[in-house]
Design an enzyme around this catalytic site. Structure first.
Site, mmCIF file in Angstrom:
data_model
loop_
_atom_site.group_PDB
_atom_site.id
_atom_site.type_symbol
_atom_site.label_atom_id
_atom_site.label_comp_id
_atom_site.label_asym_id
_atom_site.label_seq_id
_atom_site.Cartn_x
_atom_site.Cartn_y
_atom_site.Cartn_z
ATOM 1 N N GLY A 48 44.720 -13.909 162.532
ATOM 2 C CA GLY A 48 44.030 -14.924 163.313
ATOM 3 C C GLY A 48 45.035 -15.930 163.835
ATOM 4 O O GLY A 48 46.099 -16.110 163.239
ATOM 5 N N GLN A 53 48.149 -23.911 167.121
ATOM 6 C CA GLN A 53 49.317 -23.389 166.394
ATOM 7 C C GLN A 53 50.474 -23.049 167.335
ATOM 8 O O GLN A 53 51.608 -22.898 166.895
ATOM 9 C CB GLN A 53 48.947 -22.129 165.592
ATOM 10 C CG GLN A 53 48.043 -22.415 164.405
ATOM 11 C CD GLN A 53 47.747 -21.151 163.643
ATOM 12 O OE1 GLN A 53 46.854 -20.409 163.998
ATOM 13 N NE2 GLN A 53 48.510 -20.888 162.593
ATOM 14 N N CYS A 91 48.794 -18.611 156.096
ATOM 15 C CA CYS A 91 48.726 -19.138 157.462
ATOM 16 C C CYS A 91 50.103 -19.042 158.108
ATOM 17 O O CYS A 91 51.107 -19.370 157.479
ATOM 18 C CB CYS A 91 48.273 -20.595 157.405
ATOM 19 S SG CYS A 91 48.155 -21.383 159.013
ATOM 20 N N LEU A 92 50.145 -18.600 159.368
ATOM 21 C CA LEU A 92 51.426 -18.488 160.082
ATOM 22 C C LEU A 92 52.106 -19.854 160.211
ATOM 23 O O LEU A 92 53.326 -19.923 160.344
ATOM 24 C CB LEU A 92 51.206 -17.892 161.478
ATOM 25 C CG LEU A 92 50.768 -16.417 161.539
ATOM 26 C CD1 LEU A 92 50.408 -16.033 162.964
ATOM 27 C CD2 LEU A 92 51.848 -15.491 160.987
ATOM 28 N N HIS A 133 38.767 -20.422 158.938
ATOM 29 C CA HIS A 133 40.170 -20.869 158.866
ATOM 30 C C HIS A 133 40.664 -21.297 160.254
ATOM 31 O O HIS A 133 41.284 -22.357 160.400
ATOM 32 C CB HIS A 133 41.017 -19.720 158.299
ATOM 33 C CG HIS A 133 42.486 -19.986 158.237
ATOM 34 N ND1 HIS A 133 43.200 -20.019 157.057
ATOM 35 C CD2 HIS A 133 43.393 -20.216 159.221
ATOM 36 C CE1 HIS A 133 44.476 -20.277 157.325
ATOM 37 N NE2 HIS A 133 44.634 -20.400 158.628
ATOM 38 N N GLU A 134 40.366 -20.484 161.265
ATOM 39 C CA GLU A 134 40.861 -20.780 162.614
ATOM 40 C C GLU A 134 40.141 -21.978 163.236
ATOM 41 O O GLU A 134 40.765 -22.793 163.912
ATOM 42 C CB GLU A 134 40.734 -19.545 163.522
ATOM 43 C CG GLU A 134 41.492 -18.307 163.044
ATOM 44 C CD GLU A 134 42.941 -18.551 162.661
ATOM 45 O OE1 GLU A 134 43.572 -19.460 163.231
ATOM 46 O OE2 GLU A 134 43.446 -17.847 161.774
ATOM 47 N N HIS A 137 41.640 -25.144 162.209
ATOM 48 C CA HIS A 137 42.837 -25.505 162.985
ATOM 49 C C HIS A 137 42.458 -26.333 164.223
ATOM 50 O O HIS A 137 43.207 -27.224 164.620
ATOM 51 C CB HIS A 137 43.576 -24.245 163.474
ATOM 52 C CG HIS A 137 44.515 -23.644 162.474
ATOM 53 N ND1 HIS A 137 45.617 -24.321 162.000
ATOM 54 C CD2 HIS A 137 44.543 -22.425 161.884
ATOM 55 C CE1 HIS A 137 46.282 -23.537 161.152
ATOM 56 N NE2 HIS A 137 45.646 -22.372 161.059
HETATM 57 ZN ZN ZN Z 1 46.212 -20.795 159.920
#
Ligand code: ZN
Length: 159
Positions: A48, A53, A91-92, A133-134, A137
């Site tokens: 995701g 991000q 998470c990236l 989660h996304e 963000h």
């Molecule tokens: Zn994330």
């Protein structure tokens, strides 16, 4: 084009993203962005990705789901289940850190897809988790704000 992924504690990750104008979704510029964002997620092995991000404060998320990329624009989550589940997340934007997070098991999503069409569907389990989660963000929230227990790596400072 592959975008650079911002990592914690970059302040951009803490800002609230703005809605996308639906009429803009089909413009060549936005279409190119959506393709590049999807490519970035896949190249970085993410399941995701949220636009903030990559430093774009717009309410756009991409999800790798069943060998396809799901693009959700201006997503709204409703009918969140009373039942919650605890699973491991990473998470990236917080590389090397994994931890247990409690999320709603099931919810209802309303959004626009990459063609500017309104979509509505129910999501549960892993898909519901990725979406939550996304969407976090988009509101400047990271999983480390909600983590119950770190399972890998070291808890970073959240201030
Ligand atoms: Zn994330």
């Amino acid at each position: 084009m592959i975008y650079k992924i911002l990592t914690h504690p970059n302040k951009e990750l803490r800002k609230k993203s703005q809605k996308v104008l639906v009429a803009e979704i089909c413009t060549p510029e936005k279409q190119k962005f959506l393709i590049n964002m999807s490519k970035t997620m896949i190249t970085k092995d993410g399941i995701g990705l949220a636009a903030p991000q990559i430093g774009v404060l717009k309410r756009i998320i991409t999800i790798a789901y069943k060998d396809k990329v799901l693009v959700l624009i201006n997503p709204i989550l409703t009918k969140k289940s009373w039942l919650k589940e605890v699973e491991e997340e990473g998470c990236l934007s917080v590389p090397g850190v994994y931890g247990l997070v409690k999320r709603h098991h099931k919810l209802f999503v309303t959004a626009y897809n990459e063609q500017g069409k309104k979509v509505e569907f129910e999501a549960k389990g892993l898909l519901a988790r990725i979406i939550q989660h996304e969407v976090d963000h988009l509101d400047g929230v990271l999983f480390i704000d909600k983590v119950i227990k770190i399972t890998q790596g070291v808890m970073p400072e959240t201030q």
